[in-house]
Scaffold this motif. Structure first.
Motif, PDB file in Angstrom:
ATOM      1  N   ILE A   1       0.831  -1.204   0.000  1.00  0.00           N
ATOM      2  CA  ILE A   1       0.000   0.000   0.000  1.00  0.00           C
ATOM      3  C   ILE A   1       0.866   1.256   0.000  1.00  0.00           C
ATOM      4  O   ILE A   1       0.606   2.221  -0.734  1.00  0.00           O
ATOM      5  N   LEU A   2       1.935   1.245   0.810  1.00  0.00           N
ATOM      6  CA  LEU A   2       2.833   2.392   0.861  1.00  0.00           C
ATOM      7  C   LEU A   2       3.519   2.622  -0.479  1.00  0.00           C
ATOM      8  O   LEU A   2       3.586   3.750  -0.980  1.00  0.00           O
ATOM      9  N   ILE A   3       4.029   1.542  -1.067  1.00  0.00           N
ATOM     10  CA  ILE A   3       4.726   1.670  -2.346  1.00  0.00           C
ATOM     11  C   ILE A   3       3.763   2.156  -3.431  1.00  0.00           C
ATOM     12  O   ILE A   3       4.106   3.021  -4.247  1.00  0.00           O
ATOM     13  N   LEU A   4       2.550   1.609  -3.450  1.00  0.00           N
ATOM     14  CA  LEU A   4       1.553   2.041  -4.430  1.00  0.00           C
ATOM     15  C   LEU A   4       1.223   3.522  -4.264  1.00  0.00           C
ATOM     16  O   LEU A   4       1.139   4.269  -5.240  1.00  0.00           O
ATOM     17  N   THR A   5       1.046   3.957  -3.015  1.00  0.00           N
ATOM     18  CA  THR A   5       0.718   5.360  -2.751  1.00  0.00           C
ATOM     19  C   THR A   5       1.837   6.276  -3.230  1.00  0.00           C
ATOM     20  O   THR A   5       1.595   7.298  -3.879  1.00  0.00           O
ATOM     21  N   PHE A   6       3.075   5.908  -2.915  1.00  0.00           N
ATOM     22  CA  PHE A   6       4.223   6.695  -3.373  1.00  0.00           C
ATOM     23  C   PHE A   6       4.297   6.703  -4.901  1.00  0.00           C
ATOM     24  O   PHE A   6       4.572   7.731  -5.520  1.00  0.00           O
ATOM     25  N   ALA A   7       4.078   5.526  -5.516  1.00  0.00           N
ATOM     26  CA  ALA A   7       4.168   5.426  -6.978  1.00  0.00           C
ATOM     27  C   ALA A   7       3.089   6.270  -7.653  1.00  0.00           C
ATOM     28  O   ALA A   7       3.356   6.965  -8.649  1.00  0.00           O
ATOM     29  N   TRP A   8       1.865   6.221  -7.136  1.00  0.00           N
ATOM     30  CA  TRP A   8       0.785   7.034  -7.692  1.00  0.00           C
ATOM     31  C   TRP A   8       1.086   8.528  -7.545  1.00  0.00           C
ATOM     32  O   TRP A   8       0.812   9.326  -8.440  1.00  0.00           O
TER      33      TRP A   8
ATOM     34  N   SER B   1       5.955   0.519 -10.993  1.00  0.00           N
ATOM     35  CA  SER B   1       4.753  -0.005 -11.637  1.00  0.00           C
ATOM     36  C   SER B   1       3.851  -0.682 -10.616  1.00  0.00           C
ATOM     37  O   SER B   1       4.319  -1.470  -9.789  1.00  0.00           O
ATOM     38  N   ASP B   2       2.547  -0.397 -10.688  1.00  0.00           N
ATOM     39  CA  ASP B   2       1.624  -1.009  -9.739  1.00  0.00           C
ATOM     40  C   ASP B   2       1.541  -2.525  -9.944  1.00  0.00           C
ATOM     41  O   ASP B   2       1.419  -3.286  -8.983  1.00  0.00           O
ATOM     42  N   THR B   3       1.629  -2.992 -11.198  1.00  0.00           N
ATOM     43  CA  THR B   3       1.597  -4.440 -11.438  1.00  0.00           C
ATOM     44  C   THR B   3       2.817  -5.128 -10.846  1.00  0.00           C
ATOM     45  O   THR B   3       2.719  -6.207 -10.253  1.00  0.00           O
ATOM     46  N   THR B   4       3.982  -4.507 -10.992  1.00  0.00           N
ATOM     47  CA  THR B   4       5.206  -5.065 -10.406  1.00  0.00           C
ATOM     48  C   THR B   4       5.107  -5.098  -8.898  1.00  0.00           C
ATOM     49  O   THR B   4       5.543  -6.062  -8.248  1.00  0.00           O
ATOM     50  N   ILE B   5       4.529  -4.055  -8.317  1.00  0.00           N
ATOM     51  CA  ILE B   5       4.334  -4.002  -6.861  1.00  0.00           C
ATOM     52  C   ILE B   5       3.396  -5.119  -6.413  1.00  0.00           C
ATOM     53  O   ILE B   5       3.628  -5.796  -5.404  1.00  0.00           O
ATOM     54  N   MET B   6       2.315  -5.336  -7.172  1.00  0.00           N
ATOM     55  CA  MET B   6       1.356  -6.391  -6.844  1.00  0.00           C
ATOM     56  C   MET B   6       2.004  -7.776  -6.934  1.00  0.00           C
ATOM     57  O   MET B   6       1.727  -8.653  -6.117  1.00  0.00           O
ATOM     58  N   ALA B   7       2.851  -7.976  -7.943  1.00  0.00           N
ATOM     59  CA  ALA B   7       3.528  -9.267  -8.095  1.00  0.00           C
ATOM     60  C   ALA B   7       4.440  -9.535  -6.898  1.00  0.00           C
ATOM     61  O   ALA B   7       4.504 -10.659  -6.386  1.00  0.00           O
ATOM     62  N   SER B   8       5.140  -8.503  -6.440  1.00  0.00           N
ATOM     63  CA  SER B   8       5.982  -8.643  -5.250  1.00  0.00           C
ATOM     64  C   SER B   8       5.142  -9.016  -4.032  1.00  0.00           C
ATOM     65  O   SER B   8       5.509  -9.901  -3.252  1.00  0.00           O
ATOM     66  N   ALA B   9       3.995  -8.337  -3.894  1.00  0.00           N
ATOM     67  CA  ALA B   9       3.108  -8.621  -2.752  1.00  0.00           C
ATOM     68  C   ALA B   9       2.541 -10.030  -2.844  1.00  0.00           C
ATOM     69  O   ALA B   9       2.477 -10.752  -1.837  1.00  0.00           O
ATOM     70  N   GLY B  10       2.147 -10.449  -4.044  1.00  0.00           N
ATOM     71  CA  GLY B  10       1.572 -11.780  -4.211  1.00  0.00           C
ATOM     72  C   GLY B  10       2.556 -12.889  -3.871  1.00  0.00           C
ATOM     73  O   GLY B  10       2.182 -13.908  -3.295  1.00  0.00           O
ATOM     74  N   ALA B  11       3.826 -12.683  -4.227  1.00  0.00           N
ATOM     75  CA  ALA B  11       4.841 -13.700  -3.957  1.00  0.00           C
ATOM     76  C   ALA B  11       5.514 -13.502  -2.607  1.00  0.00           C
ATOM     77  O   ALA B  11       6.391 -14.284  -2.235  1.00  0.00           O
TER      78      ALA B  11
END
Length: 497
Positions: free
Chosen positions: A324-331, A423-433
């Motif tokens: 969430i933090l990384i996504l917020t910063f990225a956005w 990238s939000d997708t890259t962030i999500m992939a990190s979170a998923g794994a």
């Protein structure tokens, strides 16, 4: 500085710092602050106001962004529920008897990623939830799992006609049938297609190189985590159904949620409903329903207490805080880039030079899209900038070159998004794994660059022959030759299988 190359400096600084320091939070924040100062012409007060008001507050007030954050929290809660109930551990044990090798486990991950093609966020977190216990059982590194997840998420969504990505692309095409154009462009979407071929080749040939090879060697040597499952009494009660049923409910509910927001239940066709869907709201609706049904199901099975099920909501939120933090910063960084006129800068370059590129145009558009998506961390934003330009240049004059160039735009956007730490997708992939984000980016980058180079060469050929029948086999042969060379140089022995 507005509307010039300086608009791209803040995200480039953030990306370079993240790769050098291996610390993503401070790197993104520094990029945001630089963007604020650029916009305010060096005024500290103006920069602070821009960063807070037009940055953090603005992106966290956006309904799409809030929906994605809620979806993240709900998925985190579901993962925690499945872990506490023992469903993940039971699935891992089942997988050990049915999936016999590391190669098999990785191929199943790829297959599941290809099946869940409706949305990349949904793909990343769902595949990560299901395959994490399997990856642990077969000593597959978290970095490798994150790569497999990331390499099936956006690439499969960008070649699936029924997906949130197809809906986004068709929305940027004016004056023609967007969905028909999207389908026609699939055979020329070289980066997405070659990524899938390359990924399967990497798994089957059992060859890794770059930082990924190090992580995989360490994972193969690690066997201690498997003993942790026996420490909790609840794990003994868990069965495979405790993971499979909630995941199936999640998939069905999210698909229904997406087509509901597109008007399917009000008379729209299935395809039309997907094209008009609001993925953010649909995923929140679906995941909310899935979490409620999962809690009821696990309580009825008596594999988890009511207290534990409620605490899972909090623990799931805590688990997703880094993402969430990384996504917020990225956005927020993207908001800074947009305010500096990055779109106008790139648009001006492409429009002023488009007619002079001739057969090299698809390859050049691919590179520009890569750079733009890498710098801004968004594929959809790249579509919005470049696709209308391509359509205006070629519509009515050279339809085939328009299809190839739009494909190059989509492929480049996915490639840049694939490589970018913001990238939000890259962030999500990190979170998923459950992988460290910068570790995922640094281990994935050599693979993505390899496929990008092959795609670039193939787009040069496409600009000349304008035939997918020739270009696709040519590119696949290049992928095979690359894997052969890598196998000769970096191939692991059979004990790594």
């Amino acid at each position: 500085m507005v509307g010039t190359f300086w608009a791209l400096v803040p995200p480039l600084v953030a990306i370079i710092l993240a790769l050098i320091t291996k610390e993503v939070y401070s790197s993104l924040f520094i990029g945001i602050v630089i963007g604020g100062f650029f916009f305010a012409s060096g005024s500290p007060v103006g920069a602070m106001n821009h960063v807070i008001s037009d940055g953090f507050v603005s992106v966290l007030s956006d309904s799409w962004n809030v929906g994605i954050l809620i979806f993240l929290v709900l998925l985190g809660a579901m993962v925690c529920l499945l872990n506490k109930a023992g469903g993940s551990a039971a699935f891992g044990k089942w997988a050990m008897t049915h999936i016999k090798s590391r190669v098999g486990a990785q191929l199943v991950t790829i297959l599941l990623g290809c099946i869940i093609f409706v949305d990349d966020y949904f793909n990343c977190l769902t595949v990560g939830s299901v395959m994490s216990p399997v990856a642990r059982e077969h000593n597959i590194s978290r970095a490798k799992l994150a790569y497999l997840i990331d390499s099936t998420a956006a690439p499969i969504c960008i070649i699936a006609p029924i997906s949130s990505w197809a809906a986004a692309v068709t929305g940027f095409v004016d004056g023609t049938d967007g969905l028909t154009l999207f389908i026609s462009a699939i055979p020329y979407n070289f980066y997405a297609l070659f990524t899938l071929v390359f990924m399967i080749g990497i798994v089957v040939t059992r060859v890794d190189y770059g930082p990924m090879a190090r992580d995989e060697r360490e994972a193969i040597a690690e066997i201690l985590e498997k003993k942790e499952e026996a420490k909790d009494e609840n794990l003994a009660k868990g069965k495979v159904i405790d993971l499979i049923l909630p995941i199936v409910v999640l998939i069905v509910a999210c698909v229904c949620g997406m087509i509901y927001t597109g008007g399917f239940f009000s008379g729209e066709s299935f395809v039309s409903a997907f094209a008009n869907s609001d993925a953010s709201v649909g995923l929140v609706i679906g995941s909310s329903i899935a979490v409620i049904i999962t809690i009821i199901f696990l309580l009825a099975r008596r594999v988890i207490s009511f207290k534990d099920s409620m605490s899972s909501l909090v623990e799931g939120f805590n688990a997703m805080v880094p993402a969430i933090l990384i996504l917020t910063f990225a956005w927020t960084l993207k908001a800074m880039t947009d305010s500096l006129g990055a779109k106008e800068f790139v648009s001006g370059i492409v429009q002023s030079n488009a007619q002079g590129f001739a057969f090299l145009l698809p390859a050049i558009i691919f590179v520009i899209a890569c750079f733009l998506a890498f710098s801004t961390g968004t594929s959809w934003g790249t579509f919005g900038i470049l696709i209308p330009i391509v359509v205006s240049v070629f519509q009515g004059t050279d339809p085939q070159m328009m299809i190839i160039s739009i494909s190059a735009c989509m492929a480049g956007a996915v490639c840049g998004d694939h490589c970018s730490p913001i990238s939000d997708t890259t962030i999500m992939a990190s979170a998923g794994a459950q992988c460290d984000h910068v570790e995922h980016v640094s281990t994935q980058l050599p693979y993505a660059i390899t496929v990008a180079a092959i795609s670039f060469i193939t787009y040069i050929l496409a600009g000349i022959v304008k035939s997918a029948v020739i270009c696709l086999p040519f590119g696949i042969i290049l992928v095979a030759l690359t894997l052969f060379v890598m196998k000769k140089r970096f191939g692991r022995n059979e004990s790594a299988a």
